[in-house]
Write a protein that holds these residues in place. Structure first.
Motif, PDB file in Angstrom:
ATOM      1  N   PHE A  23      -8.548 -36.746   6.157  1.00  0.00           N
ATOM      2  CA  PHE A  23      -9.320 -36.174   5.042  1.00  0.00           C
ATOM      3  C   PHE A  23     -10.612 -35.535   5.536  1.00  0.00           C
ATOM      4  CE2 PHE A  23      -6.686 -39.182   2.557  1.00  0.00           C
ATOM      5  CZ  PHE A  23      -6.060 -38.226   1.775  1.00  0.00           C
ATOM      6  N   LYS A  24     -11.240 -36.171   6.499  1.00  0.00           N
ATOM      7  CA  LYS A  24     -12.471 -35.605   7.054  1.00  0.00           C
ATOM      8  C   LYS A  24     -12.174 -34.241   7.700  1.00  0.00           C
ATOM      9  CE  LYS A  24     -15.615 -36.419  10.803  1.00  0.00           C
ATOM     10  NZ  LYS A  24     -15.505 -36.989  12.126  1.00  0.00           N
ATOM     11  N   ALA A  25     -11.076 -34.181   8.416  1.00  0.00           N
ATOM     12  CA  ALA A  25     -10.715 -32.918   9.075  1.00  0.00           C
ATOM     13  C   ALA A  25     -10.420 -31.834   8.048  1.00  0.00           C
ATOM     14  CB  ALA A  25      -9.496 -33.138   9.979  1.00  0.00           C
ATOM     15  N   LEU A  26      -9.802 -32.229   6.951  1.00  0.00           N
ATOM     16  CA  LEU A  26      -9.414 -31.242   5.938  1.00  0.00           C
ATOM     17  C   LEU A  26     -10.572 -30.860   5.022  1.00  0.00           C
ATOM     18  CD1 LEU A  26      -5.929 -32.680   4.901  1.00  0.00           C
ATOM     19  CD2 LEU A  26      -6.364 -30.607   6.213  1.00  0.00           C
ATOM     20  N   LEU A  72      -6.097 -24.170  10.395  1.00  0.00           N
ATOM     21  CA  LEU A  72      -4.730 -24.631  10.100  1.00  0.00           C
ATOM     22  C   LEU A  72      -3.914 -23.501   9.478  1.00  0.00           C
ATOM     23  CD1 LEU A  72      -5.325 -28.243   8.692  1.00  0.00           C
ATOM     24  CD2 LEU A  72      -4.527 -27.604  10.970  1.00  0.00           C
ATOM     25  N   ASP A  73      -4.566 -22.698   8.612  1.00  0.00           N
ATOM     26  CA  ASP A  73      -3.863 -21.546   8.019  1.00  0.00           C
ATOM     27  C   ASP A  73      -3.402 -20.584   9.108  1.00  0.00           C
ATOM     28  OD1 ASP A  73      -4.083 -22.357   5.375  1.00  0.00           O
ATOM     29  OD2 ASP A  73      -5.983 -21.317   5.047  1.00  0.00           O
ATOM     30  N   CYS A  74      -4.276 -20.363  10.087  1.00  0.00           N
ATOM     31  CA  CYS A  74      -3.919 -19.447  11.187  1.00  0.00           C
ATOM     32  C   CYS A  74      -2.702 -19.966  11.943  1.00  0.00           C
ATOM     33  CB  CYS A  74      -5.082 -19.291  12.168  1.00  0.00           C
ATOM     34  SG  CYS A  74      -6.491 -18.451  11.459  1.00  0.00           S
ATOM     35  N   LEU A  75      -2.661 -21.280  12.180  1.00  0.00           N
ATOM     36  CA  LEU A  75      -1.524 -21.854  12.900  1.00  0.00           C
ATOM     37  C   LEU A  75      -0.276 -21.896  12.024  1.00  0.00           C
ATOM     38  CD1 LEU A  75      -3.264 -24.726  14.886  1.00  0.00           C
ATOM     39  CD2 LEU A  75      -2.419 -22.541  15.758  1.00  0.00           C
ATOM     40  N   GLY A 111       1.531 -22.200  17.689  1.00  0.00           N
ATOM     41  CA  GLY A 111       1.528 -22.106  19.144  1.00  0.00           C
ATOM     42  C   GLY A 111       0.558 -21.070  19.694  1.00  0.00           C
ATOM     43  N   GLN A 112      -0.672 -21.059  19.194  1.00  0.00           N
ATOM     44  CA  GLN A 112      -1.662 -20.092  19.676  1.00  0.00           C
ATOM     45  C   GLN A 112      -2.588 -20.728  20.713  1.00  0.00           C
ATOM     46  OE1 GLN A 112      -3.480 -17.301  16.893  1.00  0.00           O
ATOM     47  NE2 GLN A 112      -2.395 -18.289  15.212  1.00  0.00           N
ATOM     48  N   THR A 113      -3.092 -19.875  21.604  1.00  0.00           N
ATOM     49  CA  THR A 113      -4.100 -20.344  22.564  1.00  0.00           C
ATOM     50  C   THR A 113      -5.464 -20.325  21.887  1.00  0.00           C
ATOM     51  OG1 THR A 113      -4.588 -18.118  23.349  1.00  0.00           O
ATOM     52  CG2 THR A 113      -2.815 -19.306  24.481  1.00  0.00           C
ATOM     53  N   LEU A 114      -6.428 -20.957  22.547  1.00  0.00           N
ATOM     54  CA  LEU A 114      -7.800 -20.917  22.045  1.00  0.00           C
ATOM     55  C   LEU A 114      -8.261 -19.467  21.903  1.00  0.00           C
ATOM     56  CD1 LEU A 114     -10.497 -22.322  21.347  1.00  0.00           C
ATOM     57  CD2 LEU A 114     -10.999 -22.359  23.804  1.00  0.00           C
ATOM     58  N   GLY A 115      -7.946 -18.653  22.908  1.00  0.00           N
ATOM     59  CA  GLY A 115      -8.339 -17.245  22.883  1.00  0.00           C
ATOM     60  C   GLY A 115      -7.747 -16.503  21.688  1.00  0.00           C
ATOM     61  N   ASP A 116      -6.453 -16.771  21.387  1.00  0.00           N
ATOM     62  CA  ASP A 116      -5.826 -16.141  20.222  1.00  0.00           C
ATOM     63  C   ASP A 116      -6.584 -16.492  18.955  1.00  0.00           C
ATOM     64  OD1 ASP A 116      -3.743 -15.257  21.831  1.00  0.00           O
ATOM     65  OD2 ASP A 116      -2.432 -16.959  21.368  1.00  0.00           O
ATOM     66  N   LEU A 117      -6.907 -17.782  18.835  1.00  0.00           N
ATOM     67  CA  LEU A 117      -7.560 -18.260  17.614  1.00  0.00           C
ATOM     68  C   LEU A 117      -8.952 -17.668  17.474  1.00  0.00           C
ATOM     69  CD1 LEU A 117      -6.313 -21.956  17.739  1.00  0.00           C
ATOM     70  CD2 LEU A 117      -5.814 -20.308  15.916  1.00  0.00           C
ATOM     71  N   LYS A 148       1.873 -24.701  28.488  1.00  0.00           N
ATOM     72  CA  LYS A 148       2.946 -23.789  28.875  1.00  0.00           C
ATOM     73  C   LYS A 148       2.381 -22.983  30.035  1.00  0.00           C
ATOM     74  CE  LYS A 148       6.067 -20.296  27.012  1.00  0.00           C
ATOM     75  NZ  LYS A 148       6.261 -19.339  25.916  1.00  0.00           N
ATOM     76  N   GLY A 149       2.774 -23.346  31.248  1.00  0.00           N
ATOM     77  CA  GLY A 149       2.166 -22.722  32.418  1.00  0.00           C
ATOM     78  C   GLY A 149       0.674 -23.048  32.426  1.00  0.00           C
ATOM     79  N   ARG A 150      -0.128 -22.007  32.499  1.00  0.00           N
ATOM     80  CA  ARG A 150      -1.571 -22.234  32.529  1.00  0.00           C
ATOM     81  C   ARG A 150      -2.179 -22.244  31.130  1.00  0.00           C
ATOM     82  NH1 ARG A 150      -3.802 -17.696  36.114  1.00  0.00           N
ATOM     83  NH2 ARG A 150      -5.785 -18.633  35.498  1.00  0.00           N
ATOM     84  N   GLU A 151      -1.342 -21.972  30.127  1.00  0.00           N
ATOM     85  CA  GLU A 151      -1.873 -21.878  28.776  1.00  0.00           C
ATOM     86  C   GLU A 151      -1.746 -23.204  28.033  1.00  0.00           C
ATOM     87  OE1 GLU A 151       0.449 -18.648  27.138  1.00  0.00           O
ATOM     88  OE2 GLU A 151      -1.306 -17.328  27.345  1.00  0.00           O
ATOM     89  N   LYS A 152      -2.730 -23.444  27.160  1.00  0.00           N
ATOM     90  CA  LYS A 152      -2.662 -24.599  26.271  1.00  0.00           C
ATOM     91  C   LYS A 152      -2.434 -24.050  24.871  1.00  0.00           C
ATOM     92  CE  LYS A 152      -5.579 -28.476  24.833  1.00  0.00           C
ATOM     93  NZ  LYS A 152      -6.967 -28.984  24.913  1.00  0.00           N
ATOM     94  N   LEU A 153      -1.288 -24.383  24.318  1.00  0.00           N
ATOM     95  CA  LEU A 153      -0.925 -23.844  23.014  1.00  0.00           C
ATOM     96  C   LEU A 153      -1.178 -24.884  21.931  1.00  0.00           C
ATOM     97  CD1 LEU A 153       2.447 -22.120  23.997  1.00  0.00           C
ATOM     98  CD2 LEU A 153       0.140 -21.142  23.964  1.00  0.00           C
ATOM     99  N   HIS A 154      -1.667 -24.404  20.801  1.00  0.00           N
ATOM    100  CA  HIS A 154      -1.998 -25.288  19.681  1.00  0.00           C
ATOM    101  C   HIS A 154      -0.959 -25.147  18.580  1.00  0.00           C
ATOM    102  CE1 HIS A 154      -5.711 -24.628  21.902  1.00  0.00           C
ATOM    103  NE2 HIS A 154      -6.127 -25.790  21.428  1.00  0.00           N
ATOM    104  N   TYR A 155      -0.472 -26.288  18.096  1.00  0.00           N
ATOM    105  CA  TYR A 155       0.543 -26.297  17.045  1.00  0.00           C
ATOM    106  C   TYR A 155       0.043 -27.099  15.849  1.00  0.00           C
ATOM    107  CZ  TYR A 155       3.698 -24.619  20.649  1.00  0.00           C
ATOM    108  OH  TYR A 155       4.274 -23.878  21.637  1.00  0.00           O
ATOM    109  N   LEU A 156       0.405 -26.626  14.686  1.00  0.00           N
ATOM    110  CA  LEU A 156       0.115 -27.362  13.459  1.00  0.00           C
ATOM    111  C   LEU A 156       1.135 -28.494  13.343  1.00  0.00           C
ATOM    112  CD1 LEU A 156      -1.049 -27.741  10.596  1.00  0.00           C
ATOM    113  CD2 LEU A 156       0.421 -25.887   9.835  1.00  0.00           C
ATOM    114  N   ASN A 157       0.659 -29.723  13.342  1.00  0.00           N
ATOM    115  CA  ASN A 157       1.571 -30.858  13.153  1.00  0.00           C
ATOM    116  C   ASN A 157       1.567 -31.231  11.673  1.00  0.00           C
ATOM    117  OD1 ASN A 157       3.202 -33.096  13.493  1.00  0.00           O
ATOM    118  ND2 ASN A 157       1.491 -34.436  14.018  1.00  0.00           N
ATOM    119  N   PRO A 158       2.663 -30.978  10.974  1.00  0.00           N
ATOM    120  CA  PRO A 158       2.641 -31.212   9.526  1.00  0.00           C
ATOM    121  C   PRO A 158       2.768 -32.675   9.125  1.00  0.00           C
ATOM    122  CG  PRO A 158       4.794 -30.385  10.179  1.00  0.00           C
ATOM    123  CD  PRO A 158       3.952 -30.413  11.426  1.00  0.00           C
TER     124      PRO A 158
END
Lengths: 120, 156
Positions: A23-26, A35-38, A43-49, A78-88
């Motif tokens: 709840f605090k996060a939301l 979260l909407d972006c994800l 699966g976006q990188t920090l740079g994408d976001l 994924k390789g050198r990238e750190k990808l972010h996923y929305l965990n529902p």
């Protein structure tokens, strides 16, 4: 990454994500926007976001950390990238606890109708 | 941009890796949380992984690609076009079980290779229902009581 935390809320049955954290996060509009972006593209990188937001790199990192602690965002390398996923799943747990169970079918049918009407 | 669409689901379940593995691979459990489906396989790489819904239909076709009980299961996933009209190429599902003290982290990664579709949307909703049901079943011994939504069952 969430580590074992024995202080989870009673009744949360060892979900290891205290509902308070969820709840605090939301509770923050910027984090909901992340979260909407994800949700739009998982699966976006920090740079994408950062590129898609009017927010500093540091700000995005800070918000992502809160989302990760609440297990709402999970990361994979994924390789050198750190990808972010929305965990529902944490939101699904909130839903199951207060809304789901017997009423789920009806609620989903209604939201399905709502989506159909909004799309038409 | 690539057409890959990957979704990751992480859920913490108070159970052992062995019990969690059994719940994933034994029909007596899957019937109680996997949309009522039975599961059958020889549980070796290359073997078919057959799910059957209560009405006999197959929600998706799957072949085991890698298996390491009770930690990891990888299988291909091709939605049944008779159920959702999809023509997506096979996607890949990976289950990973990580013990954390008295609890397990179950992580499922579903990699789709043909962009957003009825399959990505249907499975995204389906996995959430499956894993909340699995968690409830293992932690309470009782299935999550759900009035299965027709449109979700229909899209597997």
């Amino acid at each position: 990454m969430v580590t074992y935390n024995a202080t989870h809320e009673r009744g949360c049955s060892a979900c290891l994500t205290p509902l308070n954290d969820v709840f605090k996060a939301l509770a923050d509009a910027s984090r909901r926007h992340l979260l909407d972006c994800l949700y739009e593209r998982d699966g976006q990188t920090l740079g994408d976001l950062v590129a898609g937001l009017a927010m500093s790199r540091f700000g995005v990192m800070k918000h992502l950390r809160v989302l990760e602690e609440a297990n709402l965002v999970v990361t994979r390398r994924k390789g050198r990238e750190k990808l972010h996923y929305l965990n529902p799943m944490p939101i699904q747990m909130v839903y199951d606890r207060w809304v789901g169970k017997y009423r789920r079918g009806w609620t989903r049918r209604l939201s399905h109708i709502k989506n159909m009407l909004e799309e038409s | 941009m690539s057409d890959n669409v990957t979704h990751v689901y992480e859920v913490y379940i108070r159970t052992t890796p062995e019990k969690l593995w059994e719940a994933i691979t034994d029909t007596r459990f899957t019937r109680q949380y996997f949309f009522g489906a039975t599961v059958d396989s020889d549980w070796r790489p290359g073997a078919a992984l057959n799910y059957a819904l209560p009405d006999g239909r197959t929600p998706f076709f799957a072949t085991i690609e890698a298996i390491d009980p009770p930690r990891r299961l990888v299988h291909s996933f091709r939605s049944n076009p008779e159920m959702d009209g999809s023509q997506d190429p096979p996607s890949r599902v990976t289950y990973e079980i990580e013990p954390l003290g008295p609890t397990c982290l179950l992580r499922l990664t579903h990699e789709h290779f043909a962009g957003e579709s009825v399959v990505t949307k249907g499975t995204h909703e389906g996995w959430q229902i499956i894993f909340s049901g699995l968690k409830t079943l293992l932690e309470t011994g009782e299935p999550l009581k759900i009035d299965w939504p027709d449109e979700i069952v229909a899209t597997g």
